[in-house]
Design a protein around this motif. Structure first.
Motif: not given
Length: 155
Positions: A59-78
């Motif tokens: 997840x941390x690597x994916x957030x970096x690739x997508x240039x998004x916050x970890x909380x934003x990524x968590x929301x999208x993945x959810x």
């Protein structure tokens, strides 16, 4: 210290970049919603997972690739997990790490949305520019992206 204001050429380039980016992203988002029921960030997330080894990333690597916050990524993945398009699991030997994995349904959703996505990108950007213009655009944006990624890591 007085700001170094943009001259006419610089302002033209900046406004053209902003307008084009916003207009193109809006068209892409509309197409993705119609063809695949996805948002542009969700499509990009699925694409990054599809390109990854074993179709999974931390997840941390994916957030970096997508240039998004970890909380934003968590929301999208959810949201994608609720649709059965992505699956999360703990990373082996590391309770802190979580892997996001693209499911078969996620790959199918990506395949449904991709042809329209490519069409919109071609019709509204790629096919409007010459090969030389595309090379120049890619070179220019590579410089800015490299600078932003380098300074992002320091901030």
């Amino acid at each position: 210290m007085e700001p170094r204001w943009l001259d006419e050429t610089e302002m033209r380039a900046w406004v053209a970049f902003l307008d084009t980016s916003n207009l193109l992203l809006r068209r892409i988002d509309q197409q993705l919603r119609e063809d695949g029921g996805l948002t542009q960030p969700q499509y990009e997330l699925l694409t990054r997972l599809a390109e990854a080894p074993q179709r999974r990333l931390r997840m941390a690597e994916l957030a970096d690739l997508l240039v998004t916050s970890r909380s934003g990524l968590t929301y999208q993945v959810t949201q994608l997990e609720k649709l059965g398009l992505v699956h999360r699991q703990a990373f082996q030997d590391d309770d802190r790490g979580v892997l996001a994995t693209l499911t078969e349904d996620g790959l199918d959703a990506l395949r449904r949305a991709a042809p329209g996505h490519v069409r919109v990108v071609r019709e509204n950007l790629v096919d409007l520019l010459s090969h030389e213009q595309l090379l120049a655009l890619g070179d220019a944006l590579d410089v800015a992206r490299a600078h932003l990624r380098t300074t992002q890591r320091r901030d």
